[in-house]
Design an enzyme around this catalytic site. Structure first.
Site, PDB file in Angstrom:
ATOM      1  N   ASP A  33     -46.035 -50.162  35.546  1.00 23.82           N
ATOM      2  CA  ASP A  33     -47.195 -49.358  35.156  1.00 23.82           C
ATOM      3  C   ASP A  33     -47.942 -48.919  36.411  1.00 23.82           C
ATOM      4  OD1 ASP A  33     -49.789 -48.527  33.904  1.00 23.82           O
ATOM      5  OD2 ASP A  33     -48.909 -49.473  32.126  1.00 23.82           O
ATOM      6  N   ASN A  34     -48.423 -47.672  36.407  1.00 18.84           N
ATOM      7  CA  ASN A  34     -49.223 -47.221  37.553  1.00 18.84           C
ATOM      8  C   ASN A  34     -50.705 -47.477  37.346  1.00 18.84           C
ATOM      9  OD1 ASN A  34     -50.116 -45.216  35.802  1.00 18.84           O
ATOM     10  ND2 ASN A  34     -49.156 -43.524  36.909  1.00 18.84           N
ATOM     11  N   GLY A  38     -53.874 -48.052  32.185  1.00 21.62           N
ATOM     12  CA  GLY A  38     -53.618 -49.423  31.747  1.00 21.62           C
ATOM     13  C   GLY A  38     -54.551 -50.421  32.409  1.00 21.62           C
ATOM     14  N   ILE A  54     -43.267 -44.364  37.084  1.00 21.19           N
ATOM     15  CA  ILE A  54     -41.882 -44.177  36.642  1.00 21.19           C
ATOM     16  C   ILE A  54     -41.244 -42.943  37.270  1.00 21.19           C
ATOM     17  CG2 ILE A  54     -42.186 -45.384  34.459  1.00 21.19           C
ATOM     18  CD1 ILE A  54     -42.327 -42.659  33.064  1.00 21.19           C
ATOM     19  N   TYR A 143     -48.032 -31.122  24.985  1.00 24.41           N
ATOM     20  CA  TYR A 143     -47.748 -32.550  24.804  1.00 24.41           C
ATOM     21  C   TYR A 143     -46.565 -32.759  23.869  1.00 24.41           C
ATOM     22  CZ  TYR A 143     -48.131 -37.118  22.569  1.00 24.41           C
ATOM     23  OH  TYR A 143     -47.849 -38.353  22.031  1.00 24.41           O
ATOM     24  N   PHE A 171     -47.638 -41.530  14.588  1.00 26.43           N
ATOM     25  CA  PHE A 171     -48.809 -40.729  14.326  1.00 26.43           C
ATOM     26  C   PHE A 171     -50.031 -41.376  14.972  1.00 26.43           C
ATOM     27  CE2 PHE A 171     -45.331 -40.029  11.565  1.00 26.43           C
ATOM     28  CZ  PHE A 171     -45.303 -38.665  11.359  1.00 26.43           C
ATOM     29  N   ASN A 172     -51.097 -41.493  14.295  1.00 21.56           N
ATOM     30  CA  ASN A 172     -52.292 -42.088  14.892  1.00 21.56           C
ATOM     31  C   ASN A 172     -52.223 -43.612  14.834  1.00 21.56           C
ATOM     32  OD1 ASN A 172     -54.206 -39.739  15.515  1.00 21.56           O
ATOM     33  ND2 ASN A 172     -53.484 -39.286  13.463  1.00 21.56           N
TER      34      ASN A 172
END
Length: 375
Positions: A33-34, A38, A54, A143, A171-172
């Site tokens: 993870d950058n 996060g 990545i 997106y 979805f959400n």
């Protein structure tokens, strides 16, 4: 279990829940993870952590070269629809180039299992009551299109290199862990349920984007899924591949859906508070209605939904009340005890200097997100 799973984006909201579930089942986990969105505190202490992007070929190469990876679970991506309309090149860069870099490493190091976190935005506006996986793809935002292209990359990679995949279109997402230790914690919230809950907690006015859609009350209709149920599906998808089964694409959702206005009313009911809201113009790229059929995931993976909309709201609220600083304001400060879990594979920078560089860009990112979302 001896399998080691690389979880890219594993310090984020959904990824951190998947990491915890993988570890609870006995998998070894490496998080890549950058930390642009996060949090170190969201990563289960049992996982190893690589701070890197990545898209960074050298970092990705080092992770694969120094670890026996059995499968990749990719959550790393930019995900805000209106931001993608305003800044599409950033989305093409993150969401397509990143997947290409991971796939090249999978091919080079003979990793044949790839679980991909996609989106229902690949469908665009749909007239069907519940979308099935064979519905035509017609993304309406950059997106959605970048996720569509990434899916195509995975399909082509299987044909050419034998890399199997499970793709989840969902979805959400809402909710948090039942112990309130991890949840949705963005520097600026743009998702409806946390925005609505924050409006209740802090008595803030909020805006609902659009009330002239072709839905039952004029506001967007969306499917909602608890983050724990979503993470469980990804873990089942990885097990499906590790068991030697075929590539699959699954929709994940409740198969019912709620309008934005219904979400507000349910939050008011669960929290017993009134929300101060007004209607604003539509956001660019928002489809009117997207709801998923989940029958295929139930049949093939044995996936079940265990949490209701009320659970999502209550769990998110509990997380926010327990973690009012949302992991702390210094997101890139490595907490005590975490440094021993960091794997530094970038030869040009050490981990802490890399984090400092990311933090310098953070204010620019936040300013742009606020501008795009009228905050």
């Amino acid at each position: 279990m001896n399998e080691t799973i690389l979880v890219s984006g594993g310090a984020g909201y959904i990824g951190s829940h998947a990491v915890k579930q993988l570890l609870n089942l006995g998998y070894k986990v490496i998080v890549l993870d950058n930390f642009s969105t996060g949090h170190f505190q969201a990563v289960d202490p049992r996982a190893m952590v690589v701070v890197g992007d990545i898209r960074d070929k050298e970092v990705v190469k080092a992770v694969f070269e120094n670890n026996k990876i059995s499968g990749v679970m990719n959550f790393a991506a930019k995900i805000i629809v209106p931001e993608s309309v305003k800044n599409p090149l950033a989305y093409y860069d993150d969401n397509i180039l990143g997947v290409m870099t991971l796939l090249r490493a999978c091919n080079r190091y003979q990793v044949r299992n790839f679980v991909f976190s996609s989106t229902a935005a690949v469908y665009g506006t749909c007239k069907d009551e519940a979308i099935t996986e064979d519905h035509p793809l017609s993304p309406e935002s950059p997106y959605g299109f970048t996720k569509y292209v990434a899916e195509k990359l995975l399909i082509d990679a299987e044909k050419a290199y034998g890399i199997k995949h499970v793709i989840f279109r969902y979805f959400n997402v809402a909710g948090a862990s039942k112990d309130s230790s991890i949840g949705e914690a963005h520097p600026v919230e743009t998702h409806l349920i946390p925005v609505t809950i924050n409006s209740c907690i802090y008595n803030r006015p909020m805006q609902v984007f659009g009330n002239d859609f072709n839905t039952r009350d004029g506001t967007c209709l969306r499917d909602y899924i608890h983050v724990l149920d979503l993470a469980k599906a990804h873990v089942l998808g990885m097990k499906h591949l590790l068991d030697g089964k075929e590539s699959e694409i699954f929709n994940l959702g409740s198969q019912t859906g709620y309008t934005n206005l219904e979400i507000l009313k349910t939050v008011e009911s669960v929290l017993q508070k009134k929300i101060n809201y007004t209607f604003g113009p539509r956001r660019a790229g928002d489809a009117a209605s997207i709801v998923a059929s989940n029958s295929k995931a139930k049949e093939i993976l044995g996936w079940t939904i265990e949490n209701t909309l009320q659970d999502m709201i209550q769990d998110d609220y509990n997380f926010r009340m327990k973690n009012k600083n949302l992991y702390g304001s210094k997101r890139y400060k490595v907490p005590y005890g975490y440094k021993k879990r960091l794997l530094a594979y970038n030869s040009n920078k050490n981990v802490l200097s890399l984090l400092e560089d990311i933090e310098k860009e953070d204010e620019k990112i936040l300013t742009n997100i606020k501008k795009v979302n009228n905050l």
